[in-house]
Design a protein around this motif. Sequence first.
Motif, PDB file in Angstrom:
ATOM      1  N   GLU A  13       0.801  -1.257   0.005  1.00 25.28           N
ATOM      2  CA  GLU A  13      -0.134  -0.081  -0.018  1.00 25.28           C
ATOM      3  C   GLU A  13       0.991   1.186  -0.179  1.00 25.28           C
ATOM      4  N   ILE A  14       2.171   0.944   0.635  1.00 25.94           N
ATOM      5  CA  ILE A  14       3.115   2.275   0.152  1.00 25.94           C
ATOM      6  C   ILE A  14       3.386   2.341  -0.780  1.00 25.94           C
ATOM      7  N   LEU A  15       4.042   1.249  -1.439  1.00 28.82           N
ATOM      8  CA  LEU A  15       4.662   1.124  -2.700  1.00 28.82           C
ATOM      9  C   LEU A  15       3.719   1.590  -4.139  1.00 28.82           C
ATOM     10  N   THR A  16       2.256   1.272  -3.717  1.00 30.66           N
ATOM     11  CA  THR A  16       1.552   1.828  -4.903  1.00 30.66           C
ATOM     12  C   THR A  16       0.948   3.097  -4.433  1.00 30.66           C
ATOM     13  N   GLY A  17       1.447   3.721  -3.319  1.00 33.22           N
ATOM     14  CA  GLY A  17       0.947   5.230  -3.172  1.00 33.22           C
ATOM     15  C   GLY A  17      -0.309   5.407  -2.704  1.00 33.22           C
ATOM     16  N   LYS A  18      -1.229   4.280  -1.958  1.00 32.43           N
ATOM     17  CA  LYS A  18      -2.454   4.514  -1.795  1.00 32.43           C
ATOM     18  C   LYS A  18      -2.457   5.100  -0.154  1.00 32.43           C
ATOM     19  N   ILE A  19      -1.280   4.824   0.584  1.00 30.59           N
ATOM     20  CA  ILE A  19      -1.151   5.188   2.010  1.00 30.59           C
ATOM     21  C   ILE A  19      -0.012   6.025   2.164  1.00 30.59           C
ATOM     22  N   GLN A  20       0.064   7.247   2.867  1.00 28.35           N
ATOM     23  CA  GLN A  20       1.180   7.972   3.016  1.00 28.35           C
ATOM     24  C   GLN A  20       1.876   7.262   4.555  1.00 28.35           C
ATOM     25  N   ASP A  21       3.020   6.515   4.265  1.00 28.14           N
ATOM     26  CA  ASP A  21       3.396   6.079   5.410  1.00 28.14           C
ATOM     27  C   ASP A  21       3.672   7.298   6.611  1.00 28.14           C
ATOM     28  N   LEU A  22       3.329   7.112   7.869  1.00 29.33           N
ATOM     29  CA  LEU A  22       3.491   7.928   8.769  1.00 29.33           C
ATOM     30  C   LEU A  22       4.393   7.357  10.078  1.00 29.33           C
TER      31      LEU A  22
ATOM     32  N   GLN B  20       8.783  14.824   7.465  1.00 27.67           N
ATOM     33  CA  GLN B  20       8.016  13.779   6.833  1.00 27.67           C
ATOM     34  C   GLN B  20       8.254  13.658   5.360  1.00 27.67           C
ATOM     35  N   VAL B  24       8.269   9.899  -1.678  1.00 22.97           N
ATOM     36  CA  VAL B  24       7.947   8.548  -2.097  1.00 22.97           C
ATOM     37  C   VAL B  24       6.543   8.257  -2.315  1.00 22.97           C
ATOM     38  N   ALA B  25       5.618   8.885  -1.394  1.00 21.65           N
ATOM     39  CA  ALA B  25       4.178   8.728  -1.959  1.00 21.65           C
ATOM     40  C   ALA B  25       3.669   9.349  -3.259  1.00 21.65           C
ATOM     41  N   ALA B  28       5.377   6.991  -5.875  1.00 22.43           N
ATOM     42  CA  ALA B  28       4.818   5.930  -5.995  1.00 22.43           C
ATOM     43  C   ALA B  28       3.259   6.001  -6.872  1.00 22.43           C
ATOM     44  N   ARG B  29       2.305   7.242  -6.528  1.00 20.96           N
ATOM     45  CA  ARG B  29       1.296   7.408  -7.193  1.00 20.96           C
ATOM     46  C   ARG B  29       1.420   7.784  -8.781  1.00 20.96           C
ATOM     47  N   PHE B  32       2.552   4.236 -10.318  1.00 20.30           N
ATOM     48  CA  PHE B  32       1.092   3.303 -10.571  1.00 20.30           C
ATOM     49  C   PHE B  32       0.464   3.765 -11.984  1.00 20.30           C
ATOM     50  N   LEU B  38       6.511  -0.067  -8.543  1.00 20.19           N
ATOM     51  CA  LEU B  38       7.582   0.606  -7.439  1.00 20.19           C
ATOM     52  C   LEU B  38       7.749  -0.742  -6.552  1.00 20.19           C
ATOM     53  N   TYR B 201      -7.075  -4.183   4.309  1.00 22.72           N
ATOM     54  CA  TYR B 201      -6.488  -3.126   5.469  1.00 22.72           C
ATOM     55  C   TYR B 201      -7.698  -2.738   6.493  1.00 22.72           C
TER      56      TYR B 201
END
Lengths: 243, 243
Positions: A13-22, B20, B24-25, B28-29, B32, B38, B201
Amino acid sequence: MPKTAAVLVIGNEILTGKIQDLNVAFIARELFALGVSLRRVIVCPDEVELIARDLNALRAAHDFVFTTGGVGPTHDDVTIAAVALAFGRRVVRDETMAAMLRAHYAERVSDDHLRMADVPEDATLLSTPDFPWPTVNLENVFVFPGVPELVRMKFPLLHDRLRDGAGFTTRAVFTLHDEADIATLLETVVAAHPTVAVGSYPQWKNPRCRTKLTFDAKDVAELDAAVAQFVAGIAPEKLVNGE
Amino acid sequence: MPKTAAVLVIGNEILTGKIQDLNVAFIARELFALGVSLRRVIVCPDEVELIARDLNALRAAHDFVFTTGGVGPTHDDVTIAAVALAFGRRVVRDETMAAMLRAHYAERVSDDHLRMADVPEDATLLSTPDFPWPTVNLENVFVFPGVPELVRMKFPLLHDRLRDGAGFTTRAVFTLHDEADIATLLETVVAAHPTVAVGSYPQWKNPRCRTKLTFDAKDVAELDAAVAQFVAGIAPEKLVNGE
């Protein structure tokens, strides 16, 4: 040298850009305050062999390794299997965790629910009375979920295990100078204070300052000496409150 | 198989939790949507040998590698030196970039300003009339700054070089089921649609749903077939609009 740490983020989900890692920023700030040096972060896909390979490289090279994500009952939750593979252990069902799941789901409980009680054999399960669902620990590896709220709740339980002497302290200085205008001065300061980590960051579109300097160290006297040396090299009218 | 990519984030500011990461996000998007997978992200410190080692491992294993951060004129800006080391090249001053810096800084220009014109020998410098300051490119490696606004401006200039057939499409489905309740159904869907990547998720503290499912694929017909098979396996009252 301070103790070192790495984070292995397991997450398509991070590598596809769906989620911003926090989680990385949170763990980084925690480690900084604990005096532990975060040296490396890897984000890898939800694939058992890749995770195990990365985990083995990271745990051999760092004092602590934290994984985030990939724990749970579905097909994409492969972290426990990967940790077991990395350590050459079987996956076994922990009966204490299984009992907690049975109590929670009651007559609805299924084998898929109980998969959440699977752990690598002989893992240490860290819990407290306030937080009974355990954090899985094998040697220097700690397994965290991906949900940021849970990481924030669970990570502080490890503080006493992780702390390495004094925490790092940081100071920020803001200037109207461009980075290049202060590059030579910074090199002098860096050379004079080898235990102080100095960062220089252009402030894109910040109307109040052009460059932010950060100074990090465990030794506050050394830190303040580095800041003082830098400030003494800048014309007073070029120093600003940039935030 | 789609083309693959990796990102190498060069940044003590990320590893100390001061910043932050947002690049990367974003990347990644973008990838995609361009149909590029990625596969790996590494965050490493501002240290020439470590960066060069990581870059060589990443560029050997992926079709494209993007670095972010560490470009500029100060002591902590070591990306150019590291990229040159990784490729076994000297660092040379590009006269076109130097001329742009001289025009910008005029009589104030110093050698520290001109350091921003230093590039690995024989690098390709990608620019457009609208964005004359170039992106440094060596083989499959593209060097980006750390400032997110600049990455957002510069990355789209690469779209035509990166695109790999159809972009990935994603669908989301929200349910009131816990993850474990749908784990077996998901395994059936995953087995029936090997080209569709399915993620599950838990929605921590989301009052509107318990689990979010995502389905990703290049082939939209296959994607929709996977979603339809999943939805058909869920009681209608358990499907919700979760966002």
